[in-house]
Design a protein around this motif. Structure first.
Motif, PDB file in Angstrom:
ATOM      1  N   ASP A   1       0.831  -1.203   0.000  1.00 27.89           N
ATOM      2  CA  ASP A   1       0.000   0.000   0.000  1.00 27.89           C
ATOM      3  C   ASP A   1       0.866   1.253   0.000  1.00 27.89           C
ATOM      4  O   ASP A   1       2.018   1.237   0.466  1.00 27.89           O
TER       5      ASP A   1
ATOM      6  N   ASN B   1       1.029   5.822   4.491  1.00 29.59           N
ATOM      7  CA  ASN B   1       0.216   6.858   5.125  1.00 29.59           C
ATOM      8  C   ASN B   1       1.141   7.961   5.647  1.00 29.59           C
ATOM      9  O   ASN B   1       2.362   7.818   5.627  1.00 29.59           O
ATOM     10  N   PRO B   2       0.595   9.104   6.105  1.00 30.83           N
ATOM     11  CA  PRO B   2       1.468  10.221   6.529  1.00 30.83           C
ATOM     12  C   PRO B   2       2.481   9.852   7.594  1.00 30.83           C
ATOM     13  O   PRO B   2       3.620  10.333   7.562  1.00 30.83           O
ATOM     14  N   GLU B   3       2.086   9.031   8.555  1.00 31.68           N
ATOM     15  CA  GLU B   3       3.018   8.656   9.618  1.00 31.68           C
ATOM     16  C   GLU B   3       4.195   7.860   9.066  1.00 31.68           C
ATOM     17  O   GLU B   3       5.366   8.115   9.408  1.00 31.68           O
TER      18      GLU B   3
ATOM     19  N   TYR C   1       0.018  15.349   0.032  1.00 24.46           N
ATOM     20  CA  TYR C   1      -1.182  14.504   0.105  1.00 24.46           C
ATOM     21  C   TYR C   1      -2.409  15.224  -0.447  1.00 24.46           C
ATOM     22  O   TYR C   1      -3.320  14.574  -0.980  1.00 24.46           O
TER      23      TYR C   1
END
Length: 358
Positions: A268, A271-273, A299
Protein backbone atom coordinates in the motif's frame (compact mmCIF):
# COMPACT_ATOMS: atom_id res chain seq x y z
CA UNK A 1 46.96 13.17 -99.73
CA UNK A 2 43.48 14.60 -99.25
CA UNK A 3 44.91 18.11 -99.16
CA UNK A 4 46.82 17.60 -102.42
CA UNK A 5 43.69 16.23 -104.10
CA UNK A 6 41.64 19.24 -103.05
CA UNK A 7 44.30 21.63 -104.42
CA UNK A 8 44.39 19.97 -107.84
CA UNK A 9 40.64 19.35 -108.05
CA UNK A 10 38.96 22.40 -106.62
CA UNK A 11 35.60 21.39 -108.16
CA UNK A 12 35.62 17.89 -106.59
CA UNK A 13 36.97 18.42 -103.09
CA UNK A 14 36.74 15.78 -100.41
CA UNK A 15 35.14 17.04 -97.21
CA UNK A 16 36.36 15.69 -93.89
CA UNK A 17 36.43 16.45 -90.13
CA UNK A 18 39.69 16.07 -88.32
CA UNK A 19 40.15 15.82 -84.52
CA UNK A 20 43.57 15.51 -83.08
CA UNK A 21 43.92 12.30 -81.15
CA UNK A 22 46.14 11.49 -78.22
CA UNK A 23 47.47 8.32 -76.81
CA UNK A 24 45.39 8.86 -73.63
CA UNK A 25 42.04 9.53 -75.30
CA UNK A 26 40.60 6.21 -74.03
CA UNK A 27 41.53 7.10 -70.44
CA UNK A 28 39.69 10.41 -70.55
CA UNK A 29 36.64 8.74 -72.04
CA UNK A 30 36.21 6.28 -69.14
CA UNK A 31 37.41 8.57 -66.33
CA UNK A 32 34.00 10.16 -65.52
CA UNK A 33 32.30 6.76 -65.33
CA UNK A 34 35.10 5.36 -63.18
CA UNK A 35 34.94 8.28 -60.73
CA UNK A 36 31.17 7.96 -60.49
CA UNK A 37 31.41 4.23 -59.80
CA UNK A 38 34.12 4.69 -57.17
CA UNK A 39 32.13 7.43 -55.44
CA UNK A 40 29.05 5.26 -55.36
CA UNK A 41 30.97 2.35 -53.84
CA UNK A 42 32.52 4.58 -51.16
CA UNK A 43 29.11 6.02 -50.31
CA UNK A 44 27.61 2.54 -49.95
CA UNK A 45 30.47 1.44 -47.67
CA UNK A 46 29.98 4.47 -45.41
CA UNK A 47 26.23 3.92 -45.25
CA UNK A 48 26.68 0.22 -44.51
CA UNK A 49 29.13 0.91 -41.69
CA UNK A 50 26.85 3.50 -40.12
CA UNK A 51 23.88 1.16 -40.37
CA UNK A 52 25.87 -1.76 -38.98
CA UNK A 53 27.20 0.40 -36.16
CA UNK A 54 23.69 1.44 -35.25
CA UNK A 55 22.40 -2.13 -35.32
CA UNK A 56 25.40 -3.35 -33.36
CA UNK A 57 24.80 -0.68 -30.75
CA UNK A 58 21.18 -1.72 -30.39
CA UNK A 59 22.17 -5.38 -30.15
CA UNK A 60 24.79 -4.64 -27.54
CA UNK A 61 22.26 -2.69 -25.50
CA UNK A 62 19.86 -5.57 -25.78
CA UNK A 63 22.45 -8.17 -24.88
CA UNK A 64 23.91 -6.07 -22.08
CA UNK A 65 20.47 -5.04 -20.98
CA UNK A 66 20.74 -3.73 -17.44
CA UNK A 67 24.45 -4.65 -17.18
CA UNK A 68 25.47 -1.17 -16.06
CA UNK A 69 22.78 -1.32 -13.43
CA UNK A 70 23.33 -4.86 -12.19
CA UNK A 71 23.50 -4.76 -8.41
CA UNK A 72 25.01 -7.43 -6.22
CA UNK A 73 23.82 -8.07 -2.70
CA UNK A 74 27.41 -8.45 -1.56
CA UNK A 75 28.39 -5.00 -2.84
CA UNK A 76 30.03 -3.27 0.11
CA UNK A 77 28.89 0.15 -1.13
CA UNK A 78 25.19 -0.66 -0.71
CA UNK A 79 23.75 -3.28 1.59
CA UNK A 80 20.03 -3.09 2.21
CA UNK A 81 18.46 -5.09 5.02
CA UNK A 82 14.94 -5.19 6.44
CA UNK A 83 16.06 -2.75 9.13
CA UNK A 84 17.05 -0.26 6.44
CA UNK A 85 13.55 -0.23 4.92
CA UNK A 86 11.70 2.43 6.88
CA UNK A 87 8.27 1.51 8.28
CA UNK A 88 5.91 -0.79 6.43
CA UNK A 89 6.17 -3.41 9.15
CA UNK A 90 3.38 -5.54 7.67
CA UNK A 91 5.18 -5.75 4.34
CA UNK A 92 8.47 -6.61 6.00
CA UNK A 93 6.79 -9.29 8.12
CA UNK A 94 5.17 -10.85 5.06
CA UNK A 95 8.45 -10.74 3.17
CA UNK A 96 10.27 -12.30 6.12
CA UNK A 97 7.88 -15.26 5.90
CA UNK A 98 8.52 -15.47 2.16
CA UNK A 99 12.26 -15.44 2.83
CA UNK A 100 11.89 -18.38 5.19
CA UNK A 101 9.74 -20.18 2.62
CA UNK A 102 12.35 -19.72 -0.10
CA UNK A 103 15.25 -20.51 2.20
CA UNK A 104 13.77 -23.81 3.41
CA UNK A 105 11.65 -25.12 0.51
CA UNK A 106 11.97 -28.77 1.53
CA UNK A 107 10.32 -28.04 4.88
CA UNK A 108 7.27 -26.68 3.09
CA UNK A 109 7.30 -29.40 0.44
CA UNK A 110 6.81 -31.96 3.22
CA UNK A 111 3.63 -30.10 4.12
CA UNK A 112 2.41 -30.38 0.52
CA UNK A 113 3.28 -26.84 -0.58
CA UNK A 114 4.28 -26.28 -4.19
CA UNK A 115 7.33 -24.11 -4.79
CA UNK A 116 6.22 -20.92 -6.61
CA UNK A 117 7.92 -19.59 -9.73
CA UNK A 118 8.50 -16.20 -8.15
CA UNK A 119 7.40 -13.52 -5.72
CA UNK A 120 5.37 -10.69 -7.24
CA UNK A 121 5.57 -7.34 -5.41
CA UNK A 122 2.96 -4.87 -6.67
CA UNK A 123 2.23 -1.28 -5.69
CA UNK A 124 2.50 2.34 -6.77
CA UNK A 125 5.89 3.74 -7.80
CA UNK A 126 7.99 4.74 -4.82
CA UNK A 127 6.51 2.30 -2.32
CA UNK A 128 9.84 0.51 -1.80
CA UNK A 129 9.36 -2.64 -3.87
CA UNK A 130 12.93 -2.71 -5.16
CA UNK A 131 14.38 -2.01 -1.71
CA UNK A 132 12.36 -4.87 -0.26
CA UNK A 133 13.75 -7.14 -2.97
CA UNK A 134 17.28 -6.04 -2.07
CA UNK A 135 16.47 -6.70 1.58
CA UNK A 136 15.38 -10.24 0.69
CA UNK A 137 18.69 -10.81 -1.10
CA UNK A 138 20.59 -9.55 1.93
CA UNK A 139 18.55 -11.65 4.35
CA UNK A 140 19.27 -14.76 2.29
CA UNK A 141 22.90 -13.83 1.73
CA UNK A 142 22.50 -14.27 -2.02
CA UNK A 143 23.85 -12.36 -5.00
CA UNK A 144 21.32 -10.09 -6.65
CA UNK A 145 20.95 -9.74 -10.43
CA UNK A 146 18.53 -7.05 -11.63
CA UNK A 147 16.77 -7.25 -14.98
CA UNK A 148 15.28 -3.81 -15.62
CA UNK A 149 12.29 -4.08 -17.95
CA UNK A 150 11.46 -1.49 -20.63
CA UNK A 151 8.48 -1.14 -22.92
CA UNK A 152 10.54 -2.68 -25.75
CA UNK A 153 11.95 -5.57 -23.73
CA UNK A 154 11.31 -9.06 -25.07
CA UNK A 155 11.58 -12.29 -23.12
CA UNK A 156 14.25 -13.52 -25.54
CA UNK A 157 16.63 -10.82 -24.27
CA UNK A 158 16.57 -12.37 -20.83
CA UNK A 159 17.62 -15.74 -22.22
CA UNK A 160 20.33 -15.00 -24.79
CA UNK A 161 21.19 -12.93 -27.84
CA UNK A 162 23.10 -13.99 -30.96
CA UNK A 163 25.50 -11.21 -32.01
CA UNK A 164 25.36 -11.60 -35.79
CA UNK A 165 26.84 -8.14 -36.41
CA UNK A 166 30.02 -8.88 -34.46
CA UNK A 167 30.40 -12.16 -36.29
CA UNK A 168 30.02 -10.34 -39.62
CA UNK A 169 32.73 -7.84 -38.65
CA UNK A 170 35.08 -10.61 -37.54
CA UNK A 171 34.51 -12.41 -40.82
CA UNK A 172 35.31 -9.29 -42.85
CA UNK A 173 38.58 -8.66 -41.02
CA UNK A 174 39.70 -12.29 -40.95
CA UNK A 175 39.43 -12.83 -37.20
CA UNK A 176 39.90 -16.34 -35.92
CA UNK A 177 37.06 -18.37 -34.48
CA UNK A 178 34.32 -17.01 -36.73
CA UNK A 179 33.01 -20.55 -37.25
CA UNK A 180 32.52 -20.93 -33.49
CA UNK A 181 28.94 -19.66 -33.11
CA UNK A 182 29.02 -20.16 -29.34
CA UNK A 183 31.53 -17.31 -29.18
CA UNK A 184 28.78 -14.92 -30.30
CA UNK A 185 26.07 -16.11 -27.91
CA UNK A 186 25.58 -13.67 -25.01
CA UNK A 187 23.46 -14.81 -22.09
CA UNK A 188 20.78 -12.48 -20.74
CA UNK A 189 19.92 -11.94 -17.08
CA UNK A 190 17.83 -15.08 -16.78
CA UNK A 191 20.55 -17.02 -18.58
CA UNK A 192 23.17 -15.65 -16.16
CA UNK A 193 21.02 -16.75 -13.22
CA UNK A 194 20.68 -20.27 -14.68
CA UNK A 195 24.42 -20.57 -15.37
CA UNK A 196 25.49 -19.33 -11.93
CA UNK A 197 27.33 -21.91 -9.85
CA UNK A 198 25.46 -20.74 -6.76
CA UNK A 199 21.85 -19.78 -6.17
CA UNK A 200 21.13 -16.12 -6.91
CA UNK A 201 18.26 -13.67 -6.54
CA UNK A 202 16.89 -12.54 -9.91
CA UNK A 203 14.89 -9.31 -9.71
CA UNK A 204 12.67 -8.72 -12.74
CA UNK A 205 11.93 -5.04 -12.14
CA UNK A 206 8.70 -3.35 -13.35
CA UNK A 207 7.40 -6.22 -15.45
CA UNK A 208 4.22 -4.28 -16.29
CA UNK A 209 6.23 -1.96 -18.56
CA UNK A 210 6.56 -4.74 -21.15
CA UNK A 211 3.81 -5.86 -23.51
CA UNK A 212 1.11 -8.27 -22.36
CA UNK A 213 2.81 -11.30 -23.91
CA UNK A 214 6.03 -10.83 -21.97
CA UNK A 215 4.96 -12.64 -18.75
CA UNK A 216 3.49 -15.55 -20.70
CA UNK A 217 6.68 -15.86 -22.74
CA UNK A 218 8.63 -16.39 -19.51
CA UNK A 219 6.34 -19.06 -18.09
CA UNK A 220 7.96 -22.05 -19.80
CA UNK A 221 11.48 -21.09 -18.74
CA UNK A 222 10.36 -20.34 -15.18
CA UNK A 223 8.46 -23.63 -15.01
CA UNK A 224 11.13 -25.83 -16.56
CA UNK A 225 14.18 -23.88 -15.40
CA UNK A 226 15.79 -24.34 -18.81
CA UNK A 227 15.83 -22.93 -22.34
CA UNK A 228 17.17 -23.98 -25.74
CA UNK A 229 19.76 -22.11 -27.83
CA UNK A 230 18.87 -22.88 -31.43
CA UNK A 231 22.11 -21.61 -32.98
CA UNK A 232 24.31 -23.97 -30.96
CA UNK A 233 21.69 -26.67 -30.31
CA UNK A 234 22.43 -26.45 -26.58
CA UNK A 235 19.98 -26.61 -23.70
CA UNK A 236 20.82 -24.33 -20.79
CA UNK A 237 19.56 -25.84 -17.54
CA UNK A 238 19.61 -24.02 -14.23
CA UNK A 239 22.46 -25.28 -12.09
CA UNK A 240 20.56 -23.89 -9.10
CA UNK A 241 16.97 -22.68 -9.15
CA UNK A 242 17.18 -18.88 -8.82
CA UNK A 243 14.83 -17.08 -6.47
CA UNK A 244 12.78 -14.86 -8.77
CA UNK A 245 11.36 -11.61 -7.41
CA UNK A 246 9.16 -9.58 -9.74
CA UNK A 247 7.95 -6.03 -9.21
CA UNK A 248 5.00 -4.28 -10.82
CA UNK A 249 3.63 -0.75 -10.57
CA UNK A 250 0.15 -2.21 -11.14
CA UNK A 251 -0.28 -0.12 -14.28
CA UNK A 252 -1.33 -3.19 -16.31
CA UNK A 253 -3.18 -6.38 -15.51
CA UNK A 254 -0.91 -9.39 -15.62
CA UNK A 255 -2.10 -12.70 -17.13
CA UNK A 256 -3.93 -15.04 -14.73
CA UNK A 257 -1.69 -17.96 -15.69
CA UNK A 258 1.33 -15.92 -14.65
CA UNK A 259 -0.24 -14.76 -11.38
CA UNK A 260 -1.08 -18.34 -10.39
CA UNK A 261 2.60 -19.19 -10.38
CA UNK A 262 3.63 -16.33 -8.07
CA UNK A 263 3.36 -15.43 -4.43
CA UNK A 264 1.51 -12.11 -4.65
CA UNK A 265 2.05 -9.22 -2.25
CA UNK A 266 0.61 -5.71 -2.65
CA UNK A 267 2.38 -2.81 -0.93
CA UNK A 268 0.00 0.00 0.00
CA UNK A 269 1.00 3.62 -0.47
CA UNK A 270 2.51 4.95 2.78
CA UNK A 271 0.22 6.86 5.12
CA UNK A 272 1.47 10.22 6.53
CA UNK A 273 3.02 8.66 9.62
CA UNK A 274 4.94 6.11 7.60
CA UNK A 275 5.85 8.70 4.98
CA UNK A 276 7.41 10.93 7.64
CA UNK A 277 9.52 8.01 8.81
CA UNK A 278 10.63 7.33 5.23
CA UNK A 279 11.57 10.97 4.61
CA UNK A 280 13.50 11.21 7.87
CA UNK A 281 15.45 8.12 6.84
CA UNK A 282 16.80 10.22 3.96
CA UNK A 283 16.88 13.64 5.70
CA UNK A 284 17.01 13.15 9.47
CA UNK A 285 17.66 16.87 10.10
CA UNK A 286 14.78 18.28 8.06
CA UNK A 287 12.93 21.09 9.86
CA UNK A 288 9.68 19.86 11.42
CA UNK A 289 7.35 22.57 10.10
CA UNK A 290 8.82 22.38 6.60
CA UNK A 291 8.29 18.62 6.50
CA UNK A 292 4.77 18.95 7.92
CA UNK A 293 3.70 21.58 5.37
CA UNK A 294 5.36 19.79 2.45
CA UNK A 295 3.65 16.53 3.31
CA UNK A 296 0.28 18.27 3.70
CA UNK A 297 0.59 19.80 0.23
CA UNK A 298 1.83 16.47 -1.14
CA UNK A 299 -1.18 14.50 0.10
CA UNK A 300 -3.54 17.31 -0.96
CA UNK A 301 -2.14 17.02 -4.48
CA UNK A 302 -2.74 13.28 -4.49
CA UNK A 303 -6.42 13.80 -3.59
CA UNK A 304 -7.11 16.16 -6.52
CA UNK A 305 -9.63 14.38 -8.72
CA UNK A 306 -8.47 15.67 -12.10
CA UNK A 307 -4.76 15.01 -11.63
CA UNK A 308 -3.40 12.54 -14.18
CA UNK A 309 -0.16 11.45 -12.49
CA UNK A 310 -0.14 11.30 -8.73
CA UNK A 311 3.24 12.15 -7.20
CA UNK A 312 5.14 9.27 -5.63
CA UNK A 313 7.36 8.89 -2.59
CA UNK A 314 10.55 9.55 -4.52
CA UNK A 315 9.15 12.84 -5.86
CA UNK A 316 8.27 14.00 -2.35
CA UNK A 317 11.80 13.20 -1.20
CA UNK A 318 13.27 15.14 -4.14
CA UNK A 319 10.94 18.06 -3.44
CA UNK A 320 11.94 18.28 0.22
CA UNK A 321 15.58 18.21 -0.80
CA UNK A 322 14.99 21.08 -3.25
CA UNK A 323 13.11 23.07 -0.58
CA UNK A 324 16.00 22.67 1.86
CA UNK A 325 18.61 23.65 -0.70
CA UNK A 326 16.53 26.64 -1.82
CA UNK A 327 16.13 27.86 1.75
CA UNK A 328 12.34 27.87 1.52
CA UNK A 329 10.59 28.50 4.83
CA UNK A 330 7.55 26.57 6.00
CA UNK A 331 5.40 29.73 5.88
CA UNK A 332 6.01 30.51 2.20
CA UNK A 333 5.79 26.92 0.99
CA UNK A 334 2.02 26.72 0.65
CA UNK A 335 1.62 30.32 -0.52
CA UNK A 336 4.18 30.15 -3.34
CA UNK A 337 4.42 26.40 -4.06
CA UNK A 338 8.11 26.68 -5.03
CA UNK A 339 9.80 24.02 -7.17
CA UNK A 340 6.39 22.54 -7.96
CA UNK A 341 7.79 20.95 -11.10
CA UNK A 342 9.83 18.58 -8.94
CA UNK A 343 6.70 16.92 -7.59
CA UNK A 344 4.20 17.48 -10.45
CA UNK A 345 5.29 16.27 -13.89
CA UNK A 346 2.50 17.22 -16.33
CA UNK A 347 1.43 20.66 -17.57
CA UNK A 348 -2.28 20.04 -17.05
CA UNK A 349 -1.57 18.76 -13.54
CA UNK A 350 0.37 21.93 -12.73
CA UNK A 351 -2.65 24.03 -13.64
CA UNK A 352 -4.97 21.83 -11.57
CA UNK A 353 -2.67 22.00 -8.54
CA UNK A 354 -2.36 25.80 -8.72
CA UNK A 355 -6.14 26.12 -8.83
CA UNK A 356 -6.81 23.70 -5.99
CA UNK A 357 -3.91 24.38 -3.60
CA UNK A 358 -3.91 27.78 -1.90
Amino acid sequence: MVREHNKTNPDAQIKYNYEAGTSNSWLFSILPSALLTIGFVVLMIIMFRKMSSSISSENNRAMNFGKARVKRADDESKKVTFKDVAGNEAAKQDLTEVVDFLRNPKKYEKLGAKIPRGVLLAGEPGTGKTMLAEAVAKALGKKLIIWNIKSTTKAQEGLYMYDTIQRLYDGQFGEEGVDDIAKYIKLGKLGEAFESDEQVILLIDEIDKADLEFPNDLLWELDQMEFYIHETKRTVKAKNRPIVIITSNAEKELPDAFLRRCIFHYIDFPNPELMEEIVRTHYPNVEDNLLKNAMQVFYDIRTIRDIRKKPSTSELIDWINALQIGGISADELRAKLPFLGVVVKKDEDLEAVRQEIH
